[in-house]
Motif scaffolding. Sequence first.
Motif, mmCIF file in Angstrom:
data_model
loop_
_atom_site.group_PDB
_atom_site.id
_atom_site.type_symbol
_atom_site.label_atom_id
_atom_site.label_comp_id
_atom_site.label_asym_id
_atom_site.label_seq_id
_atom_site.Cartn_x
_atom_site.Cartn_y
_atom_site.Cartn_z
ATOM 1 N N LEU A 179 -8.199 -44.381 -35.060
ATOM 2 C CA LEU A 179 -9.589 -44.148 -34.683
ATOM 3 C C LEU A 179 -10.097 -45.261 -33.777
ATOM 4 C CD1 LEU A 179 -11.061 -42.884 -38.080
ATOM 5 C CD2 LEU A 179 -10.587 -41.538 -36.038
ATOM 6 N N TYR A 180 -9.729 -46.498 -34.090
ATOM 7 C CA TYR A 180 -10.129 -47.619 -33.224
ATOM 8 C C TYR A 180 -9.628 -47.393 -31.805
ATOM 9 C CZ TYR A 180 -10.294 -52.272 -31.150
ATOM 10 O OH TYR A 180 -10.535 -53.329 -30.301
ATOM 11 N N ALA A 181 -8.369 -46.994 -31.680
ATOM 12 C CA ALA A 181 -7.793 -46.789 -30.350
ATOM 13 C C ALA A 181 -8.509 -45.663 -29.609
ATOM 14 C CB ALA A 181 -6.295 -46.484 -30.473
ATOM 15 N N VAL A 182 -8.718 -44.529 -30.293
ATOM 16 C CA VAL A 182 -9.364 -43.381 -29.646
ATOM 17 C C VAL A 182 -10.798 -43.719 -29.252
ATOM 18 C CG1 VAL A 182 -10.177 -41.015 -30.039
ATOM 19 C CG2 VAL A 182 -7.868 -41.678 -30.738
ATOM 20 N N GLU A 183 -11.512 -44.441 -30.128
ATOM 21 C CA GLU A 183 -12.893 -44.820 -29.832
ATOM 22 C C GLU A 183 -12.988 -45.827 -28.689
ATOM 23 O OE1 GLU A 183 -14.144 -46.223 -33.615
ATOM 24 O OE2 GLU A 183 -14.407 -44.206 -34.466
ATOM 25 N N HIS A 184 -11.874 -46.495 -28.379
ATOM 26 C CA HIS A 184 -11.870 -47.484 -27.298
ATOM 27 C C HIS A 184 -11.087 -46.999 -26.079
ATOM 28 C CE1 HIS A 184 -13.303 -50.010 -30.595
ATOM 29 N NE2 HIS A 184 -13.742 -50.844 -29.690
ATOM 30 N N GLY A 185 -11.029 -45.689 -25.901
ATOM 31 C CA GLY A 185 -10.545 -45.157 -24.634
ATOM 32 C C GLY A 185 -9.153 -44.580 -24.602
ATOM 33 N N VAL A 186 -8.378 -44.700 -25.688
ATOM 34 C CA VAL A 186 -7.050 -44.095 -25.725
ATOM 35 C C VAL A 186 -7.225 -42.587 -25.891
ATOM 36 C CG1 VAL A 186 -4.852 -43.989 -26.963
ATOM 37 C CG2 VAL A 186 -6.018 -46.183 -26.673
ATOM 38 N N ASP A 187 -6.531 -41.812 -25.073
ATOM 39 C CA ASP A 187 -6.712 -40.353 -25.091
ATOM 40 C C ASP A 187 -6.351 -39.728 -26.428
ATOM 41 O OD1 ASP A 187 -7.554 -40.422 -22.474
ATOM 42 O OD2 ASP A 187 -5.596 -39.888 -21.634
ATOM 43 N N ALA A 188 -5.245 -40.165 -27.020
ATOM 44 C CA ALA A 188 -4.800 -39.566 -28.278
ATOM 45 C C ALA A 188 -3.939 -40.558 -29.040
ATOM 46 C CB ALA A 188 -4.016 -38.273 -28.024
ATOM 47 N N LEU B 93 -1.331 -43.775 -28.288
ATOM 48 C CA LEU B 93 -0.842 -44.691 -29.311
ATOM 49 C C LEU B 93 -0.014 -43.850 -30.262
ATOM 50 C CD1 LEU B 93 -0.749 -47.307 -31.030
ATOM 51 C CD2 LEU B 93 -2.877 -46.514 -32.119
ATOM 52 N N ILE B 94 1.241 -44.218 -30.446
ATOM 53 C CA ILE B 94 2.145 -43.436 -31.295
ATOM 54 C C ILE B 94 2.585 -44.311 -32.467
ATOM 55 C CG2 ILE B 94 4.298 -42.134 -31.394
ATOM 56 C CD1 ILE B 94 4.013 -41.705 -28.357
ATOM 57 N N MET B 95 2.206 -43.882 -33.668
ATOM 58 C CA MET B 95 2.510 -44.637 -34.883
ATOM 59 C C MET B 95 3.675 -43.963 -35.596
ATOM 60 S SD MET B 95 -0.112 -46.900 -35.043
ATOM 61 C CE MET B 95 -0.649 -47.242 -36.705
ATOM 62 N N MET B 96 4.821 -44.603 -35.568
ATOM 63 C CA MET B 96 5.994 -44.074 -36.252
ATOM 64 C C MET B 96 6.014 -44.629 -37.674
ATOM 65 S SD MET B 96 8.778 -44.162 -33.150
ATOM 66 C CE MET B 96 9.835 -42.991 -33.983
ATOM 67 N N ASN C 144 -3.460 -31.340 -35.740
ATOM 68 C CA ASN C 144 -4.492 -31.941 -34.895
ATOM 69 C C ASN C 144 -5.708 -32.310 -35.734
ATOM 70 O OD1 ASN C 144 -3.512 -31.386 -31.923
ATOM 71 N ND2 ASN C 144 -3.151 -29.486 -33.050
ATOM 72 N N LEU C 145 -6.282 -33.469 -35.446
ATOM 73 C CA LEU C 145 -7.473 -33.935 -36.144
ATOM 74 C C LEU C 145 -8.425 -34.602 -35.163
ATOM 75 C CD1 LEU C 145 -6.080 -35.541 -39.434
ATOM 76 C CD2 LEU C 145 -7.600 -33.569 -39.285
ATOM 77 N N THR C 146 -9.708 -34.485 -35.435
ATOM 78 C CA THR C 146 -10.726 -35.227 -34.695
ATOM 79 C C THR C 146 -11.233 -36.356 -35.591
ATOM 80 O OG1 THR C 146 -12.571 -33.894 -35.523
ATOM 81 C CG2 THR C 146 -11.417 -33.095 -33.531
ATOM 82 N N PRO C 147 -11.889 -37.353 -35.026
ATOM 83 C CA PRO C 147 -12.450 -38.428 -35.859
ATOM 84 C C PRO C 147 -13.381 -37.890 -36.953
ATOM 85 C CG PRO C 147 -12.429 -39.116 -33.579
ATOM 86 C CD PRO C 147 -12.002 -37.678 -33.591
ATOM 87 N N ALA C 148 -14.201 -36.888 -36.625
ATOM 88 C CA ALA C 148 -15.115 -36.328 -37.626
ATOM 89 C C ALA C 148 -14.349 -35.676 -38.766
ATOM 90 C CB ALA C 148 -16.047 -35.316 -36.965
ATOM 91 N N GLU C 149 -13.263 -34.998 -38.457
ATOM 92 C CA GLU C 149 -12.463 -34.347 -39.493
ATOM 93 C C GLU C 149 -11.775 -35.369 -40.388
ATOM 94 O OE1 GLU C 149 -11.358 -30.220 -37.074
ATOM 95 O OE2 GLU C 149 -10.060 -31.988 -36.899
ATOM 96 N N ILE C 150 -11.345 -36.478 -39.806
ATOM 97 C CA ILE C 150 -10.729 -37.541 -40.611
ATOM 98 C C ILE C 150 -11.744 -38.107 -41.594
ATOM 99 C CG2 ILE C 150 -9.812 -39.891 -40.508
ATOM 100 C CD1 ILE C 150 -8.411 -39.107 -37.920
ATOM 101 N N ILE D 130 -4.446 -37.277 -33.190
ATOM 102 C CA ILE D 130 -5.870 -37.555 -33.370
ATOM 103 C C ILE D 130 -6.499 -37.747 -32.003
ATOM 104 C CG2 ILE D 130 -7.577 -39.163 -34.318
ATOM 105 C CD1 ILE D 130 -4.161 -39.238 -35.849
ATOM 106 N N SER D 131 -7.533 -36.979 -31.714
ATOM 107 C CA SER D 131 -8.218 -37.095 -30.432
ATOM 108 C C SER D 131 -9.616 -36.535 -30.574
ATOM 109 C CB SER D 131 -7.449 -36.346 -29.331
ATOM 110 O OG SER D 131 -7.382 -34.959 -29.628
ATOM 111 N N GLU D 132 -10.455 -36.838 -29.590
ATOM 112 C CA GLU D 132 -11.782 -36.253 -29.565
ATOM 113 C C GLU D 132 -11.668 -34.752 -29.310
ATOM 114 O OE1 GLU D 132 -14.391 -37.696 -30.410
ATOM 115 O OE2 GLU D 132 -14.009 -39.841 -30.202
#
Length: 317
Positions: free
Chosen positions: A271-280, A225-228, A244-250, A306-308
């Motif tokens: 975070l919603y996207a990453v938590e629902h299976g999007v790689d980054a 997911l790319i947010m411009m 680079n950030l992880t959900p915990a760091e955010i 942002i990724s795990e």
Amino acid sequence: MNDKPTTDGGALPAYNKDQMAKAHILAEALPYMRRFTGQTFVVKFGGHAMGDEDLGRFFAEDITLMKQVGINPVVVHGGGPQIGKMLERLKIQSSFIDGLRVTDKATVEIVEMVLSGSINKQIVTEINGAGGTAVGISGKDGRLIEARKLRRAARDPDSNIERILDLGFVGEPFRINPEILISLAESSLIPVIAPIGIGTKGETYNINADTAAGHIAAAIGASKLIMMTDVIGVLDEAKQLIPNLTPAEISQLEDDGVISGGMIPKLETCLYAVEHGVDAAHVLNGKIPHALLLEIFTEHGIGTMISEPRAADDDEE
């Protein structure tokens, strides 16, 4: 064809620095092109970049190139400034609550006209002009985005009583039906989506473009997911980019007050996207020419990813 540089007495050809830089960029991009072939990227396009003719052309070229190298781009666009200008022209007053436009029946008709009409077709035309084959749709087509009324609450500071705020026809997705996007991904077509949702009784809902992009990315199993946006990414306390950030760091940065304002809802979508299976998920400045290519096809990128947590040698930026 231009004449090739000649050699004199066995000396190396006199290639200029610009040519060498281009060759280096292509060499750097090749591994990423191979890695991402066959993957789907959802790109949210909005902000001031949409109102700039050159930036719009660069964006269209980037999306077209992505498709040509085997990536399946899905574009979701906003249009807040354009909607505001049209409402002013028609002398229709509007207000905002928590950054969301209160949307009555007259306003939602204008919103749909601007998003699904002029803006959507402008982006489609630009991508087609760059050599791609884009098709414009809205979340109502094929019931792509089924939505319900978004409800927000506010607590009165004096009485401490919570009251429900009526935002009118502002919606939130509760179901994404990705069949139409899956079919397009298997073809040469590039979908360009206006964030208009449809209710259970056929109502039209205005949906935040960031939110729509995040839900679509999760529903179709996108790799990215790319947010411009209008900022370079997430900044630390010293106002320096965090690559680079992880959900915990955010979460920690929010607790520390480093992340605030309009960046919070954007990161919530990531975070919603990453938590629902999007790689980054990526947040980057859409005002930089060819921002997409610089983020995806270079070693360090230009925004925040942002990724795990993952092994260092698996990082993509």
